[in-house]
Design an enzyme around this catalytic site. Structure first.
Site, mmCIF file in Angstrom:
data_model
loop_
_atom_site.group_PDB
_atom_site.id
_atom_site.type_symbol
_atom_site.label_atom_id
_atom_site.label_comp_id
_atom_site.label_asym_id
_atom_site.label_seq_id
_atom_site.Cartn_x
_atom_site.Cartn_y
_atom_site.Cartn_z
ATOM 1 N N GLU A 43 0.881 -1.028 -0.041
ATOM 2 C CA GLU A 43 -0.042 0.024 -0.083
ATOM 3 C C GLU A 43 0.745 1.367 0.079
ATOM 4 O OE1 GLU A 43 -2.681 -0.009 3.311
ATOM 5 O OE2 GLU A 43 -2.427 -2.073 3.374
ATOM 6 N N LYS A 70 1.669 4.675 1.655
ATOM 7 C CA LYS A 70 1.804 5.289 2.984
ATOM 8 C C LYS A 70 1.536 6.462 3.170
ATOM 9 C CE LYS A 70 4.490 5.039 7.341
ATOM 10 N NZ LYS A 70 4.135 6.443 7.719
ATOM 11 N N ASP A 101 0.842 10.492 4.129
ATOM 12 C CA ASP A 101 1.640 11.127 5.178
ATOM 13 C C ASP A 101 0.446 11.864 5.655
ATOM 14 O OD1 ASP A 101 3.403 12.161 6.634
ATOM 15 O OD2 ASP A 101 4.445 13.253 5.176
ATOM 16 N N TYR A 109 -7.797 1.947 5.533
ATOM 17 C CA TYR A 109 -6.717 0.987 5.250
ATOM 18 C C TYR A 109 -6.722 -0.529 6.235
ATOM 19 C CZ TYR A 109 -3.984 3.595 8.850
ATOM 20 O OH TYR A 109 -3.727 3.966 9.984
ATOM 21 N N LYS A 151 10.085 2.959 4.148
ATOM 22 C CA LYS A 151 10.090 4.258 3.845
ATOM 23 C C LYS A 151 11.186 4.688 2.532
ATOM 24 C CE LYS A 151 8.395 6.576 7.689
ATOM 25 N NZ LYS A 151 9.053 7.264 8.377
ATOM 26 N N CYS A 189 48.532 24.600 -3.406
ATOM 27 C CA CYS A 189 47.760 23.673 -4.065
ATOM 28 C C CYS A 189 47.984 22.285 -3.807
ATOM 29 C CB CYS A 189 47.704 23.874 -5.593
ATOM 30 S SG CYS A 189 47.012 22.819 -6.720
ATOM 31 N N CYS A 227 49.697 20.536 -7.245
ATOM 32 C CA CYS A 227 51.048 21.116 -7.775
ATOM 33 C C CYS A 227 51.972 21.708 -6.744
ATOM 34 C CB CYS A 227 50.928 21.871 -9.099
ATOM 35 S SG CYS A 227 50.186 23.638 -8.582
ATOM 36 N N CYS A 236 44.252 28.067 -7.198
ATOM 37 C CA CYS A 236 45.603 27.885 -7.565
ATOM 38 C C CYS A 236 46.147 28.663 -8.751
ATOM 39 C CB CYS A 236 45.991 26.432 -7.962
ATOM 40 S SG CYS A 236 47.473 26.061 -8.621
ATOM 41 N N CYS A 269 49.425 24.023 -13.360
ATOM 42 C CA CYS A 269 49.062 23.057 -12.328
ATOM 43 C C CYS A 269 48.330 22.022 -13.117
ATOM 44 C CB CYS A 269 47.796 23.627 -11.518
ATOM 45 S SG CYS A 269 47.354 22.439 -10.557
HETATM 46 S S1 IVH Z 1 -1.189 0.251 8.314
HETATM 47 C C1 IVH Z 1 0.011 -0.718 13.194
HETATM 48 N N1 IVH Z 1 -1.339 1.485 6.060
HETATM 49 O O1 IVH Z 1 1.497 5.169 8.924
HETATM 50 C C2 IVH Z 1 -0.490 0.691 12.218
HETATM 51 N N2 IVH Z 1 -0.741 2.776 7.960
HETATM 52 O O2 IVH Z 1 3.015 3.685 11.869
HETATM 53 C C3 IVH Z 1 -1.040 -0.106 10.805
HETATM 54 N N3 IVH Z 1 -0.373 4.963 7.360
HETATM 55 O O3 IVH Z 1 0.476 6.465 11.506
HETATM 56 C C4 IVH Z 1 -0.932 1.061 9.908
HETATM 57 N N4 IVH Z 1 -0.901 5.250 5.301
HETATM 58 O O4 IVH Z 1 -1.860 6.137 10.171
HETATM 59 C C5 IVH Z 1 -1.159 1.865 7.308
HETATM 60 N N5 IVH Z 1 -1.719 2.569 4.023
HETATM 61 C C6 IVH Z 1 -1.562 2.642 5.203
HETATM 62 C C7 IVH Z 1 -1.106 3.740 5.998
HETATM 63 C C8 IVH Z 1 -0.578 3.694 7.102
HETATM 64 C C9 IVH Z 1 -0.575 5.868 6.084
HETATM 65 C C10 IVH Z 1 0.215 5.678 8.966
HETATM 66 C C11 IVH Z 1 -0.701 5.061 9.863
HETATM 67 C C12 IVH Z 1 0.423 5.304 11.087
HETATM 68 C C13 IVH Z 1 1.766 5.183 10.222
HETATM 69 C C14 IVH Z 1 2.365 3.937 10.688
#
Ligand code: IVH
Length: 677
Positions: A115, A117, A119, A237, A323, A417, A420, A435, A440
């Site tokens: 998946e 992740k 932010d 998720y 990450k 330098c 040289c 230099c 050189c």
């Molecule tokens: S699964 C045990 N899936 O990432 C936690 N987390 O520490 C299970 N996050 O703050 C999380 N996208 O909120 C999962 N597709 C995704 C996610 C996701 C973002 C965040 C989650 C948590 C951190 C993971």
């Protein structure tokens, strides 16, 4: 590192991390980027792993989420809201996979669900008899804040879940369950973030640093009407309730059928090689998404296996966050050395403990000059924050002086330098040390690299390695010597067989009539880059005329200031360079005469920036074309840019252009624009 040293480092890291956290969260005035902060936490985490008895409960590595705020009602989570452990490399990922296999044979056999992740902020949503009843933040993992009213403003969160036959059959639940608990992420799209910040700016109010901070601020508003004005979005998720789901993939399908928004890019992957591909793809393409992601999440697809693997600390074993490599990171300065450039400039270089930044391993960073060293206050042995300026050259951004041990060593620019041994001078009014020995070898070597390079004479097959061999064998001393090389000369060098020697000589000999601007740029005159070389070629039309120009004439050329004019004048009036030009002439190097045609004014006054890969023309050729037609090329997007040409997989420049409202051309439109009779 021995235990005593580890303890000292650990204490310093802990107090520095907590200082940064305080500035970022409590004062809202971050001192370093969160990525750099994460990199310190990773170092702390690794130290604690190596010396487990040094770990204390107050360590920042032991923290999951923040404390709940007072002003919101508290919600106790039915099951703790955990967080994920991070991995940063393929090696880490494989180690994670092997660990699961050791714990439970065959654990990874059934594949993974990959998946994006997001932010944003973790949320929990509780549905009673199908209706959205309670929405909360993670808080400390056990107790969160009740933000139901605010979450009700988020369209992606259904107010009632759809118990369609489809959803139920996917759930294999048959009946509507009384309670459904879902977790996901709430976030703000980039476009909305920019819109909102623009509004704040107009009102002279403080803008938010990133979409996550703004989303966090929005979700914690006491008045939901305010939240509603800031369009938030959400992806679900995880389905905490047991509706008979057998795999994580199926869990997502149920969520989708219930009416939640699930990320369309998530997918099942068979093995860790595919995980790696998924991650690499999204690291490269993350800018194309309208929301920020900071990595991927990998979960063992089989729910039974996932459950059996259990939890370690505050993280499930069967899931891991992989990450992206950060754009900034911390590392140590092992040494500071000097590199001598083609104009004799001495550039101090920090030699670093290798660190991954933006997808590449960085082990050197430029420190530019003595002033920059002074500004940073950098010493050998320091821990520093390193980033990649403009996404290319690594740069030291900050020195973390709090982590010093007292053993760090001061660096001084050398008086001689390093190549040289000749005298080094800092010219008045300039930041650079130079230099001043014209003979050189470092200067000469770099000058020949530059002469034969891709953006200058573009002599195929003559790169730095061959130039090194030719110089070391005493076959060339300067660029014109290249033209005197014979096949036999090359055959005596390592790696040169008959055919290669023949082709190299052919390539050099075939390069005697370059465009004038390329030749002028290739001469390596200080301050004369591609654009200035083009302006000079346009103004004078031949090397002879340029060589005879007075200082006054040179200073009057548009875009050329006094410093550049003086540098050009001095170059052509040096005996050494006059001798070089003479040698070029004798060797038969004769740049094409530069003629101004009507077409050359077609793009006059227009500035172009290129981003992404072009398919029918190389980036260099496209840029040359723009210049030929009287336009300018810039490497950065700013308000002064007229067009951004976006090829395949464009980078951050594309986003910036969109933000600034600059006209974006695709390759086809650009080709039409440069076509002329
Ligand atoms: S699964 C045990 N899936 O990432 C936690 N987390 O520490 C299970 N996050 O703050 C999380 N996208 O909120 C999962 N597709 C995704 C996610 C996701 C973002 C965040 C989650 C948590 C951190 C993971």
């Amino acid at each position: 590192m021995n235990k005593k040293e580890a303890q000292e480092r650990l204490e310093k890291l802990k107090s520095l991390i907590s200082k940064y956290r305080y500035h970022r969260l409590s004062l809202d005035k971050p001192l370093i980027s969160e990525e750099a902060e994460d990199s310190l936490k990773k170092e702390l985490f690794d130290l604690e792993k190596a010396f487990p008895d040094l770990m204390t409960p107050d360590s920042p590595t032991q923290r999951v989420g923040g404390e709940p705020l007072e002003k919101f009602k508290k919600v106790e989570h039915s099951k703790p809201m955990l967080s994920l452990n991070d991995v940063f490399s393929k090696g880490d990922l494989e180690e994670w996979g092997e660990r699961q296999e050791r714990l439970l044979k065959g654990a990874t056999k059934g594949g993974f669900y990959a998946e994006l992740k997001i932010d944003g902020l973790a949320i929990e949503l509780i549905y009673k008899n199908g209706f959205f009843e309670t929405g909360s933040t993670r808080g400390d993992g056990l107790i969160g804040e009740d933000i139901t009213s605010n979450l009700k403003t988020v369209e992606a969160i259904p107010l009632k879940i759809a118990y369609s036959a489809e959803a139920a059959s996917a759930a294999k639940a048959g009946q509507n369950p009384k309670e459904v608990v879902v977790r996901g992420e709430v976030f703000m799209a980039r476009r909305e973030f920019e819109r909102f910040n623009r509004e704040l700016k107009k009102k002279d109010q403080k803008i938010y640093a990133n979409p996550r901070n703004l989303a966090a601020g929005s979700v914690r508003q006491l008045d939901p009407k305010i939240t509603a004005l800031r369009k938030l979005n959400s992806f679900a998720y995880s389905l905490v309730s047991d509706l008979g789901q057998k795999t994580h993939e199926e869990e997502h399908l149920i969520l989708k059928n219930f009416g939640f928004q699930v990320n369309p890019h998530n997918r099942f992957v068979k093995n860790l090689d595919e995980v790696q591909k998924f991650r690499d793809h999204w690291e490269k393409n993350r800018e194309k998404l309208d929301y920020e992601i900071d990595g991927i999440v990998i979960t063992i697809n089989d729910e039974d296996v996932f459950e059996k693997l259990g939890v370690v600390g505050k993280s499930p074993r069967g899931s891991v966050a992989y990450k992206f490599s950060p754009k900034e990171s911390t590392t140590k300065v092992k040494d500071i050395t000097i590199s001598v450039g083609r104009t004799g400039t001495l550039t101090p270089i920090a030699i670093l403990e290798p660190v991954g930044i933006g997808g590449v391993t960085v082990s050197r960073a430029t420190l530019h000059n003595e002033d920059e060293i002074g500004r940073l206050g950098i010493k050998i042995g320091d821990t520093v924050v390193v980033g990649r300026a403009g996404d290319v050259i690594p740069d030291v951004i900050k020195v973390l002086k709090d982590l010093r041990t007292g053993k760090e060593k001061k660096f001084h620019m050398p008086k001689h330098c390093p190549v040289c041994g000749g005298p080094v001078k800092r010219i008045e009014g300039e930041a650079a040390h130079r230099c001043i020995n014209k003979n050189c070898p470092a200067i000469k070597r770099e000058a020949i690299y530059h002469f034969a390079g891709k953006n200058t004479m573009d002599i195929e097959g003559v790169g730095p390695k061959i130039i090194d061999s030719l110089m070391d064998a005493g076959l060339i001393k300067n660029a014109p010597d290249l033209y005197a090389l014979k096949k036999e000369d090359l055959l005596n060098l390592p790696r040169f067989a008959e055919k290669l020697a023949e082709n190299t000589v052919k390539s050099i000999q075939g390069n005697k009539n370059p465009p004038l601007d390329k030749f002028i740029f290739a001469l390596g005159i200080r301050h004369v880059g591609e654009e200035t070389a083009f302006d000079l070629a346009k103004k004078f039309g031949s090397t002879q005329k340029l060589a005879g120009a007075s200082l006054e004439t040179l200073s009057k050329i548009p875009n050329i200031g006094e410093v550049v004019a003086k540098s050009v004048y001095d170059w052509f009036h040096s005996k050494y360079n006059q001798n070089l030009l003479d040698k070029f002439k004798k060797a038969g190097v004769k740049p094409k005469e530069f003629k101004i045609t009507k077409a050359m004014t077609k793009l006059a006054g227009k500035t172009f920036v290129f981003t992404g890969g072009l398919e029918t023309i190389t980036r260099e050729a496209a840029q040359d074309k723009v210049r030929e037609l009287g336009g300018d090329v810039s490497s950065d997007v700013s308000e002064n840019v007229d067009y951004v040409v976006a090829g395949k997989e464009p980078g951050s420049k594309y986003e910036k252009a969109k933000k600034l409202g600059i006209k974006i051309l695709n390759e086809e439109e650009f080709l039409v624009m440069i076509k002329y009779e």
